[in-house]
Design a protein around this motif. Sequence first.
Motif, PDB file in Angstrom:
ATOM      1  N   ARG A   1     -72.087  57.438 180.433  1.00 19.81           N
ATOM      2  CA  ARG A   1     -71.823  58.196 179.079  1.00 19.81           C
ATOM      3  C   ARG A   1     -70.550  57.928 178.836  1.00 19.81           C
ATOM      4  O   ARG A   1     -70.086  57.957 177.462  1.00 19.81           O
ATOM      5  CB  ARG A   1     -72.146  59.485 179.190  1.00 19.81           C
ATOM      6  CG  ARG A   1     -73.625  59.663 179.081  1.00 19.81           C
ATOM      7  CD  ARG A   1     -73.941  61.298 179.424  1.00 19.81           C
ATOM      8  NE  ARG A   1     -75.465  61.384 179.695  1.00 19.81           N
ATOM      9  CZ  ARG A   1     -75.924  62.182 180.779  1.00 19.81           C
ATOM     10  NH1 ARG A   1     -75.111  62.992 181.194  1.00 19.81           N
ATOM     11  NH2 ARG A   1     -77.271  62.252 180.834  1.00 19.81           N
ATOM     12  N   VAL A   2     -69.857  57.617 179.547  1.00 21.14           N
ATOM     13  CA  VAL A   2     -68.197  57.274 179.469  1.00 21.14           C
ATOM     14  C   VAL A   2     -67.962  55.765 179.206  1.00 21.14           C
ATOM     15  O   VAL A   2     -67.235  55.233 178.488  1.00 21.14           O
ATOM     16  CB  VAL A   2     -67.111  57.755 180.640  1.00 21.14           C
ATOM     17  CG1 VAL A   2     -65.904  57.174 180.416  1.00 21.14           C
ATOM     18  CG2 VAL A   2     -67.454  59.314 180.826  1.00 21.14           C
ATOM     19  N   LEU A   3     -68.441  54.884 180.207  1.00 24.75           N
ATOM     20  CA  LEU A   3     -68.392  53.382 180.157  1.00 24.75           C
ATOM     21  C   LEU A   3     -69.257  52.910 178.899  1.00 24.75           C
ATOM     22  O   LEU A   3     -68.627  51.816 178.231  1.00 24.75           O
ATOM     23  CB  LEU A   3     -69.019  52.721 181.381  1.00 24.75           C
ATOM     24  CG  LEU A   3     -68.193  53.143 182.509  1.00 24.75           C
ATOM     25  CD1 LEU A   3     -69.186  52.687 183.782  1.00 24.75           C
ATOM     26  CD2 LEU A   3     -66.733  52.944 182.614  1.00 24.75           C
ATOM     27  N   LYS A   4     -70.367  53.344 178.595  1.00 25.37           N
ATOM     28  CA  LYS A   4     -71.194  52.784 177.398  1.00 25.37           C
ATOM     29  C   LYS A   4     -71.457  51.304 177.429  1.00 25.37           C
ATOM     30  O   LYS A   4     -71.150  50.710 176.523  1.00 25.37           O
ATOM     31  CB  LYS A   4     -70.506  53.086 175.900  1.00 25.37           C
ATOM     32  CG  LYS A   4     -70.146  54.589 175.849  1.00 25.37           C
ATOM     33  CD  LYS A   4     -69.609  54.868 174.469  1.00 25.37           C
ATOM     34  CE  LYS A   4     -69.389  56.147 174.052  1.00 25.37           C
ATOM     35  NZ  LYS A   4     -68.977  57.217 174.943  1.00 25.37           N
ATOM     36  N   PRO A   5     -71.849  50.833 178.604  1.00 28.35           N
ATOM     37  CA  PRO A   5     -72.393  49.436 178.553  1.00 28.35           C
ATOM     38  C   PRO A   5     -73.710  49.246 177.852  1.00 28.35           C
ATOM     39  O   PRO A   5     -74.469  50.100 177.316  1.00 28.35           O
ATOM     40  CB  PRO A   5     -72.723  49.171 180.040  1.00 28.35           C
ATOM     41  CG  PRO A   5     -73.257  50.604 180.527  1.00 28.35           C
ATOM     42  CD  PRO A   5     -72.353  51.347 179.941  1.00 28.35           C
ATOM     43  N   GLY A   6     -73.850  48.051 177.256  1.00 27.22           N
ATOM     44  CA  GLY A   6     -75.204  47.616 176.416  1.00 27.22           C
ATOM     45  C   GLY A   6     -76.345  48.033 177.297  1.00 27.22           C
ATOM     46  O   GLY A   6     -77.016  48.656 176.627  1.00 27.22           O
ATOM     47  N   HIS A   7     -76.455  47.698 178.816  1.00 24.84           N
ATOM     48  CA  HIS A   7     -77.604  47.945 179.132  1.00 24.84           C
ATOM     49  C   HIS A   7     -77.369  48.358 180.612  1.00 24.84           C
ATOM     50  O   HIS A   7     -76.341  47.430 181.080  1.00 24.84           O
ATOM     51  CB  HIS A   7     -78.699  46.993 179.100  1.00 24.84           C
ATOM     52  CG  HIS A   7     -80.164  47.541 179.611  1.00 24.84           C
ATOM     53  ND1 HIS A   7     -81.018  47.917 178.396  1.00 24.84           N
ATOM     54  CD2 HIS A   7     -80.971  47.555 180.375  1.00 24.84           C
ATOM     55  CE1 HIS A   7     -81.975  48.673 179.133  1.00 24.84           C
ATOM     56  NE2 HIS A   7     -82.011  48.262 180.330  1.00 24.84           N
ATOM     57  N   THR A   8     -77.837  48.812 181.473  1.00 25.63           N
ATOM     58  CA  THR A   8     -77.954  49.235 182.661  1.00 25.63           C
ATOM     59  C   THR A   8     -79.032  49.214 183.882  1.00 25.63           C
ATOM     60  O   THR A   8     -80.081  49.782 183.332  1.00 25.63           O
ATOM     61  CB  THR A   8     -76.988  50.581 183.277  1.00 25.63           C
ATOM     62  OG1 THR A   8     -75.670  50.627 182.426  1.00 25.63           O
ATOM     63  CG2 THR A   8     -76.810  50.762 184.655  1.00 25.63           C
ATOM     64  N   TYR A   9     -78.836  48.471 184.638  1.00 24.51           N
ATOM     65  CA  TYR A   9     -80.013  48.239 185.827  1.00 24.51           C
ATOM     66  C   TYR A   9     -79.413  49.003 186.878  1.00 24.51           C
ATOM     67  O   TYR A   9     -78.491  48.609 187.641  1.00 24.51           O
ATOM     68  CB  TYR A   9     -80.396  46.523 186.086  1.00 24.51           C
ATOM     69  CG  TYR A   9     -80.903  46.141 184.809  1.00 24.51           C
ATOM     70  CD1 TYR A   9     -82.188  46.117 184.832  1.00 24.51           C
ATOM     71  CD2 TYR A   9     -79.954  45.486 183.932  1.00 24.51           C
ATOM     72  CE1 TYR A   9     -82.753  45.419 183.616  1.00 24.51           C
ATOM     73  CE2 TYR A   9     -80.733  44.910 182.526  1.00 24.51           C
ATOM     74  CZ  TYR A   9     -82.215  45.008 182.765  1.00 24.51           C
ATOM     75  OH  TYR A   9     -82.768  44.306 181.543  1.00 24.51           O
ATOM     76  N   PHE A  10     -80.496  50.007 187.370  1.00 25.00           N
ATOM     77  CA  PHE A  10     -79.981  50.583 188.707  1.00 25.00           C
ATOM     78  C   PHE A  10     -80.501  49.781 189.747  1.00 25.00           C
ATOM     79  O   PHE A  10     -81.567  49.352 189.877  1.00 25.00           O
ATOM     80  CB  PHE A  10     -80.662  51.940 188.719  1.00 25.00           C
ATOM     81  CG  PHE A  10     -79.666  53.010 187.803  1.00 25.00           C
ATOM     82  CD1 PHE A  10     -78.596  52.977 187.516  1.00 25.00           C
ATOM     83  CD2 PHE A  10     -80.488  54.132 187.576  1.00 25.00           C
ATOM     84  CE1 PHE A  10     -77.907  53.885 186.681  1.00 25.00           C
ATOM     85  CE2 PHE A  10     -79.628  55.202 186.875  1.00 25.00           C
ATOM     86  CZ  PHE A  10     -78.580  54.853 186.468  1.00 25.00           C
ATOM     87  N   THR A  11     -79.844  49.717 190.972  1.00 25.37           N
ATOM     88  CA  THR A  11     -80.303  49.036 192.210  1.00 25.37           C
ATOM     89  C   THR A  11     -79.856  49.704 193.429  1.00 25.37           C
ATOM     90  O   THR A  11     -79.474  50.822 193.192  1.00 25.37           O
ATOM     91  CB  THR A  11     -79.776  47.800 191.940  1.00 25.37           C
ATOM     92  OG1 THR A  11     -80.120  46.882 193.373  1.00 25.37           O
ATOM     93  CG2 THR A  11     -78.115  47.564 192.235  1.00 25.37           C
ATOM     94  N   HIS A  12     -80.090  49.104 194.593  1.00 31.80           N
ATOM     95  CA  HIS A  12     -79.654  49.839 195.881  1.00 31.80           C
ATOM     96  C   HIS A  12     -80.125  51.163 196.136  1.00 31.80           C
ATOM     97  O   HIS A  12     -79.526  52.267 196.392  1.00 31.80           O
ATOM     98  CB  HIS A  12     -77.934  50.058 195.872  1.00 31.80           C
ATOM     99  CG  HIS A  12     -77.332  50.217 197.134  1.00 31.80           C
ATOM    100  ND1 HIS A  12     -77.272  51.058 197.870  1.00 31.80           N
ATOM    101  CD2 HIS A  12     -76.778  48.968 198.031  1.00 31.80           C
ATOM    102  CE1 HIS A  12     -76.591  51.071 199.099  1.00 31.80           C
ATOM    103  NE2 HIS A  12     -76.414  49.818 199.245  1.00 31.80           N
TER     104      HIS A  12
END
Length: 264
Positions: free
Chosen positions: A224-235
């Motif tokens: 919510r701070v970084l505001k990337p276009g899209h995020t993929y969770f891994t690990h």
Amino acid sequence: MNQLTFLGTGDAMGVPRVYCSCEICTEARRTGENRRKRSSVLIHGGGDFRDQHVDGMFMIDCGPDWRSQMEDQGMRMVHTLLITHAHFDHIGGLPEWADACRWLGVKGRLYAPREVIVTIQGQFPWLARHMDFLETDNGIELGGWKIRSWKVCHGHNGFSYAYRLEREEYAWAYCSDAIDLKEEEQELLHGLDLLVLGTSFVHELAEFSTRSVYDMQEAQELLRVLKPGHTYFTHMSHDVDVRQNYKLDEGITIARTGMTVALG
């Protein structure tokens, strides 16, 4: 078009954990939806990336599942690696990769920050016979990507490195092993079109001082701070069930092994 393929999306132990009979590990053994090898990605130009001579193709990290990940994709070789840190789940496949280099008569290229290279060479002093070690500290270029590395907090496990990759006004980052990032560590995570971020648990209850990777609740606060276009969770550990709807914020996807996404 440049693409990223998830070769593995698991945490240090993978899923199923050999000693565990929890619901998620049991499902992973039975139908495999939650089966997760150690985290690694392949960056390629699309098309038939099984051709080992494709220019500009490289992997991020080379864990102990490297051989089976290659077999899963029908690949026989990749010549270039980018390493985030020298923990076993990220470098355990290097001896097998070195053996492939030896048998194929090629010299591999391993890129990493200098202190990571020093640690790897201390653990595997014979690897230098089969690969060149190249430092990323001052920035590098691979496959047309301009790449910067920086140290990030890995909590109880010390430190890792994250990578920011830029090409033709498209920017993305890979940050698989981090927690409690300070403002200066977050700086290169702003202005991203895509972020790959490690989240080992949905909500981890362990004492914070013993932890090493964000959970999904904390990660969403960061996003919510970084505001990337899209995020993929891994690990992800055996706490995460890919069949469940965790009602994550818009623009977040739980990565699955074999998933390919466009970079641009």
